[in-house]
Design a protein around this motif. Structure first.
Motif, short mmCIF file in Angstrom:
data_model
loop_
_atom_site.label_atom_id
_atom_site.label_comp_id
_atom_site.label_asym_id
_atom_site.label_seq_id
_atom_site.Cartn_x
_atom_site.Cartn_y
_atom_site.Cartn_z
N GLN B 83 0.82 -1.20 0.00
CA GLN B 83 0.00 0.00 0.00
C GLN B 83 0.86 1.25 0.00
O GLN B 83 0.58 2.23 -0.71
N LEU B 84 1.94 1.24 0.81
CA LEU B 84 2.79 2.43 0.87
C LEU B 84 3.50 2.63 -0.46
O LEU B 84 3.71 3.77 -0.89
N THR B 86 2.28 1.97 -3.33
CA THR B 86 1.28 2.61 -4.18
C THR B 86 1.16 4.09 -3.82
O THR B 86 1.12 4.95 -4.71
N ALA B 87 1.13 4.38 -2.52
CA ALA B 87 0.99 5.76 -2.08
C ALA B 87 2.14 6.61 -2.60
O ALA B 87 1.95 7.71 -3.13
N VAL B 91 1.90 9.81 -5.13
CA VAL B 91 2.36 11.16 -4.79
C VAL B 91 3.41 11.63 -5.78
O VAL B 91 3.33 12.74 -6.33
#
Lengths: 258, 110
Positions: B83-84, B86-87, B91
């Motif tokens: 998930q991170l 992807t984050a 960004v």
């Protein structure tokens, strides 16, 4: 410059601008564009490193070796998914195999039933006179130029042949069935309403010696015909053909029971 | 200009050498590449706006890469690595888009 970009505000370039550049702008005031040769070299090195990284990553991705790069959690999830899919497919295989077996059994039994029904239909057709038949039997020729043979003699012949086990008979091209009837008199014998022409030819399928003996018993057909002065000839044969057919009758009232 | 030539040289070198990435580095390489691309576009934009500073570029480049890699590493340790990742990609992608939009405005005046 920031005023120029103010009208482009919706694109939102400002908030995500390099904060450090913004700061450095204020510090160095744009005077130091390339820095020393060392810094320029570092920049080029970094850019080369970036290209190197891009190429490497693209190659890795293109090589399809993505599983090796994945985290254990993701791998476990993928494995779980694959196992579940395998289970699903296995159960589907079992279901399809049972269906296949069921259809095979059903197909075989229905094929057998069809063959059996066909065999029965043929047998019943021979008995009912709707199917041509051949086999061993006798051929009886009655030459009666004086027209002295009574219809009763022919009826006797049919009944004697039937008693002797004849399975199919025809007289002058007319099949004998369970409702056959002789009418008329000696001048014009009618079988089922059709005139019987002389000489009269009777063909019967059955055991030839038995049929011939049934014709030759004392006081039987041969005797009766000879008494009237006509000539009769009984020939046993290994193959006679009864190919006259009776029309198929559908029972109007009777229905099968059970 | 030289920077882009250097990038091309690096790509060619990567294609020719086709190095093997150690396993521990595998999850971080794509993130690092994205972060470096972000820094590169930021630098290009600053250069077009005549506020380019070589030292700032170098520092931001390295810091971007390290921070992005660190975030992913942290995510891995916390169990939310995917998930991170992807984050971070989202960004950095937004930043790259914004920088490219600024460059486009600068080049085409539109």
């Amino acid at each position: 410059m920031s005023d120029d970009r103010g009208d482009d505000g919706p694109d939102g370039d400002r908030p995500v601008e390099h904060g450090s550049h913004r700061r450095s702008d204020e510090q160095t005031d744009g005077g130091n564009h390339l820095g020393g040769p060392l810094v320029a070299g570092v920049i080029l090195l970094l850019c080369a490193l970036l290209g190197f990284g891009i190429a490497t990553q693209v190659r890795r991705t293109a090589a399809g070796d993505s599983l090796a790069a994945m985290r254990p959690d993701d791998l476990v999830q993928i494995l779980d998914g694959l196992q579940q899919r395998e289970d699903d497919l296995n159960s589907e295989v079992v279901a399809l195999q049972s269906t296949l077996a069921r259809l095979r059994v059903g197909g075989a039994s229905s094929g057998q039933a069809l063959a059996e029904a066909q065999r029965q239909a043929e047998q019943l057709g021979i008995l009912a006179g709707t199917v041509a038949a051949h086999g061993p039997g006798i051929r009886i020729t009655i030459a009666d130029p004086a027209k002295s043979v009574e219809p009763e003699v022919l009826l006797d012949a049919v009944q004697e042949l039937r008693n002797a086990g004849a399975e199919a008979q025809q007289i002058d091209g007319i099949r004998i069935g369970m409702d056959s009837a002789f009418t008329g008199d000696r001048s014009q014998i009618l079988l089922d309403g059709t005139p019987v022409t002389r000489p009269i030819l009777i063909v019967a399928i059955g055991d030839p010696p038995t049929l011939a003996a049934a014709m030759a018993i004392p006081g039987g057909v041969v005797d009766s015909v000879k008494r009237t002065g006509a000539r009769i000839e009984v020939t046993q044969s290994n193959t006679v053909v009864v190919d006259a057919l009776r029309p198929v009758r559908t029972p109007q009232y009777a229905r099968p029971t059970g | 200009m030289y920077a882009f030539i250097a990038v091309v040289v690096g790509i060619v070198a990567g294609l020719i050498l086709s190095p093997t990435i150690p396993d521990w580095m595998a999850p971080y390489l794509p993130i690092a590449v994205i972060a470096a691309l972000d820094a590169l576009f930021g630098g290009a934009r600053a250069w077009l706006e005549k506020i380019f500073d070589a030292k700032v570029f170098v520092v931001s480049f390295i810091a971007n890469v390290l921070v992005a890699a660190f975030i992913v590493f942290l995510g891995d340790q916390l169990g939310v690595g995917a998930q991170l990742s992807t984050a971070v990609v989202v960004v950095l992608g937004i930043r790259i888009f914004a920088n490219v939009a600024a460059i486009r405005r600068w080049v085409f005046k539109a």
